[in-house]
Design an enzyme around this catalytic site. Structure first.
Site, PDB file in Angstrom:
ATOM      1  N   SER A   1      15.592  11.456  13.994  1.00 44.03           N
ATOM      2  CA  SER A   1      15.030  11.284  15.344  1.00 44.03           C
ATOM      3  C   SER A   1      13.602  10.752  15.344  1.00 44.03           C
ATOM      4  O   SER A   1      12.806  11.131  16.209  1.00 44.03           O
ATOM      5  CB  SER A   1      15.126  12.594  16.135  1.00 44.03           C
ATOM      6  OG  SER A   1      16.486  12.952  16.308  1.00 44.03           O
TER       7      SER A   1
ATOM      8  N   GLY B   1      19.074   5.464  14.793  1.00 40.57           N
ATOM      9  CA  GLY B   1      19.289   4.887  16.115  1.00 40.57           C
ATOM     10  C   GLY B   1      18.195   3.941  16.578  1.00 40.57           C
ATOM     11  O   GLY B   1      18.473   2.859  17.111  1.00 40.57           O
TER      12      GLY B   1
ATOM     13  N   HIS C   1      23.053  10.017   1.767  1.00 46.79           N
ATOM     14  CA  HIS C   1      22.812  10.357   3.170  1.00 46.79           C
ATOM     15  C   HIS C   1      23.666  11.563   3.550  1.00 46.79           C
ATOM     16  O   HIS C   1      24.801  11.691   3.091  1.00 46.79           O
ATOM     17  CB  HIS C   1      23.132   9.157   4.065  1.00 46.79           C
ATOM     18  CG  HIS C   1      22.656   9.350   5.471  1.00 46.79           C
ATOM     19  ND1 HIS C   1      23.332  10.140   6.367  1.00 46.79           N
ATOM     20  CD2 HIS C   1      21.560   8.890   6.109  1.00 46.79           C
ATOM     21  CE1 HIS C   1      22.657  10.147   7.507  1.00 46.79           C
ATOM     22  NE2 HIS C   1      21.588   9.393   7.383  1.00 46.79           N
TER      23      HIS C   1
ATOM     24  N   GLU D   1      25.333  12.216   6.056  1.00 48.60           N
ATOM     25  CA  GLU D   1      26.639  11.888   6.647  1.00 48.60           C
ATOM     26  C   GLU D   1      27.662  11.619   5.557  1.00 48.60           C
ATOM     27  O   GLU D   1      28.842  11.933   5.707  1.00 48.60           O
ATOM     28  CB  GLU D   1      26.488  10.690   7.600  1.00 48.60           C
ATOM     29  CG  GLU D   1      25.791  11.113   8.889  1.00 48.60           C
ATOM     30  CD  GLU D   1      25.068   9.990   9.620  1.00 48.60           C
ATOM     31  OE1 GLU D   1      25.291   8.800   9.310  1.00 48.60           O
ATOM     32  OE2 GLU D   1      24.257  10.317  10.509  1.00 48.60           O
TER      33      GLU D   1
ATOM     34  N   GLY E   1      19.889  12.193  14.765  1.00 49.02           N
ATOM     35  CA  GLY E   1      20.618  11.787  15.966  1.00 49.02           C
ATOM     36  C   GLY E   1      20.589  12.804  17.098  1.00 49.02           C
ATOM     37  O   GLY E   1      21.349  12.699  18.051  1.00 49.02           O
TER      38      GLY E   1
ATOM     39  N   ASN F   1      18.263   2.344   9.110  1.00 51.31           N
ATOM     40  CA  ASN F   1      19.638   2.609   8.688  1.00 51.31           C
ATOM     41  C   ASN F   1      20.554   2.363   9.879  1.00 51.31           C
ATOM     42  O   ASN F   1      20.619   3.174  10.795  1.00 51.31           O
ATOM     43  CB  ASN F   1      19.723   4.070   8.214  1.00 51.31           C
ATOM     44  CG  ASN F   1      21.153   4.515   7.922  1.00 51.31           C
ATOM     45  OD1 ASN F   1      22.059   3.694   7.846  1.00 51.31           O
ATOM     46  ND2 ASN F   1      21.335   5.817   7.761  1.00 51.31           N
TER      47      ASN F   1
ATOM     48  N   LYS G   1      23.720   2.369   9.931  1.00 51.68           N
ATOM     49  CA  LYS G   1      24.986   3.114   9.846  1.00 51.68           C
ATOM     50  C   LYS G   1      26.146   2.176  10.178  1.00 51.68           C
ATOM     51  O   LYS G   1      26.071   0.985   9.860  1.00 51.68           O
ATOM     52  CB  LYS G   1      24.936   4.350  10.761  1.00 51.68           C
ATOM     53  CG  LYS G   1      23.662   5.169  10.524  1.00 51.68           C
ATOM     54  CD  LYS G   1      23.640   6.501  11.198  1.00 51.68           C
ATOM     55  CE  LYS G   1      22.340   7.213  10.860  1.00 51.68           C
ATOM     56  NZ  LYS G   1      22.263   8.541  11.426  1.00 51.68           N
TER      57      LYS G   1
ATOM     58  N   GLU H   1      15.403  14.335   5.245  1.00 46.51           N
ATOM     59  CA  GLU H   1      16.068  14.251   6.539  1.00 46.51           C
ATOM     60  C   GLU H   1      16.754  15.569   6.872  1.00 46.51           C
ATOM     61  O   GLU H   1      17.878  15.832   6.419  1.00 46.51           O
ATOM     62  CB  GLU H   1      17.137  13.146   6.513  1.00 46.51           C
ATOM     63  CG  GLU H   1      16.600  11.759   6.269  1.00 46.51           C
ATOM     64  CD  GLU H   1      17.527  10.692   6.837  1.00 46.51           C
ATOM     65  OE1 GLU H   1      17.058   9.883   7.628  1.00 46.51           O
ATOM     66  OE2 GLU H   1      18.717  10.703   6.506  1.00 46.51           O
TER      67      GLU H   1
HETATM   68  P1  PGA Z   1      18.300   9.002  13.481  1.00 48.19           P
HETATM   69  O1  PGA Z   1      19.006   8.880  12.055  1.00 48.19           O
HETATM   70  O2  PGA Z   1      16.986   8.264  13.400  1.00 48.19           O
HETATM   71  O3  PGA Z   1      19.254   8.305  14.430  1.00 48.19           O
HETATM   72  O4  PGA Z   1      18.125  10.437  13.774  1.00 48.19           O
HETATM   73  C1  PGA Z   1      18.253   8.953  10.874  1.00 48.19           C
HETATM   74  C2  PGA Z   1      19.154   8.822   9.675  1.00 48.19           C
HETATM   75  O5  PGA Z   1      20.285   9.329   9.704  1.00 48.19           O
HETATM   76  O6  PGA Z   1      18.768   8.211   8.664  1.00 48.19           O
END
Ligand code: PGA
Length: 252
Positions: free
Chosen positions: A213, A235, A97, A99, A173, A9, A11, A167
């Site tokens: 993460s 990330g 998601h 976010e 993150g 992803n 983002k 998640e």
């Molecule tokens: P992250 O994000 O691997 O950067 O923690 C995962 C996600 O939001 O899908």
């Protein structure tokens, strides 16, 4: 047997030059475009979907969107439909998601409507669910997960169309992940809920990803947990080298 899945992803990251990361990943994993190997999905910003799909056509890398509208078309300035993503070459779309749930107040009801529309457009959906840190600390994790799962997933789900990503919001993150026991507990719970609702075979066929993460050095131990069928990676999916190592770890 459920096919393993590694979904990246991106983002709101990635200009045109970032497409080279996708082609580089496709080249380094050229021999993994088989049913036996981990399926690789990259979800770039909508602006890159068509070109990434064109460049990755016939490779192991499949392209997905990060969201879609619940309507097929119309007066929705700034939005993008599932049909548009499919037309641009996407095969998957991430929905719900955390976010988007947080920044745009997306409810599980809305996510369910979006999923229905995505399936009509021929997309597979990666539906995200997860608890906040406060909910985890006050022992509400399974309640929250159960409710999000029940409300976000349409009634006609199948292993063909549905992927669930667990998640934990506090792990996204942050570099922090739950214990492997905690991941196992939630994934077992999700599996049981899916089987109870859709029947044993269908519930068993849905792939469950862990997200938050996930990195090259923790992916292997996470995917060894029962009912973890791969990862949704933020990330660490931006660079082909890192994501490639995660894919290899998931492959086992
Ligand atoms: P992250 O994000 O691997 O950067 O923690 C995962 C996600 O939001 O899908």
């Amino acid at each position: 047997m459920r096919r393993k899945l590694a979904a990246g992803n991106w983002k709101m990251n990635g200009l045109g030059a970032a497409l080279d990361e996708a082609t580089s990943l496709a080249e380094s994993h050229a021999n993994t475009a088989t049913e036996a190997a981990t399926e690789i999905v990259l979800c770039p910003p909508a602006t890159l979907v068509r070109e990434m799909a064109r460049r990755c056509q016939g490779t192991a890398v499949v392209v997905g969107g990060q969201d879609c509208h619940e309507a097929a078309s119309g007066a929705h300035t700034g939005d993008i439909s599932a049909e548009m993503l499919a037309d641009a070459g996407a095969k998957y779309v991430i929905l719900g998601h955390s976010e988007r749930r947080a920044a745009y107040g997306e409810s599980s009801d809305l996510v369910r409507h979006k999923a229905r529309r995505a399936w009509q457009a021929g997309l597979r959906t990666i539906i995200c669910i997860g608890e906040s840190e406060d909910q985890r600390q006050t022992g509400k994790t399974l309640d929250v997960i159960g409710e999000q799962l029940a409300e976000s997933v349409p009634h006609n789900a199948s292993g063909e169309t549905l992927v669930i990503a667990y998640e934990p919001i506090w792990a996204i993150g942050t570099g922090r992940i739950p214990t492997l026991d905690d991941i196992g507990e939630v994934h077992e719970f999700i599996r049981a809920q899916l089987k109870a609702r859709f029947g044993g075979d269908a519930g068993d066929a849905v792939r469950l990803l862990y997200g938050g993460s996930m990195k090259p050095d923790n992916a292997a131990e996470i995917v060894r947990v029962a009912n973890v069928d791969g990862g949704l990676v933020g990330g660490a999916s931006l660079k082909a080298a890192d994501f490639g190592r995660i894919i290899d770890a998931i492959n086992g």
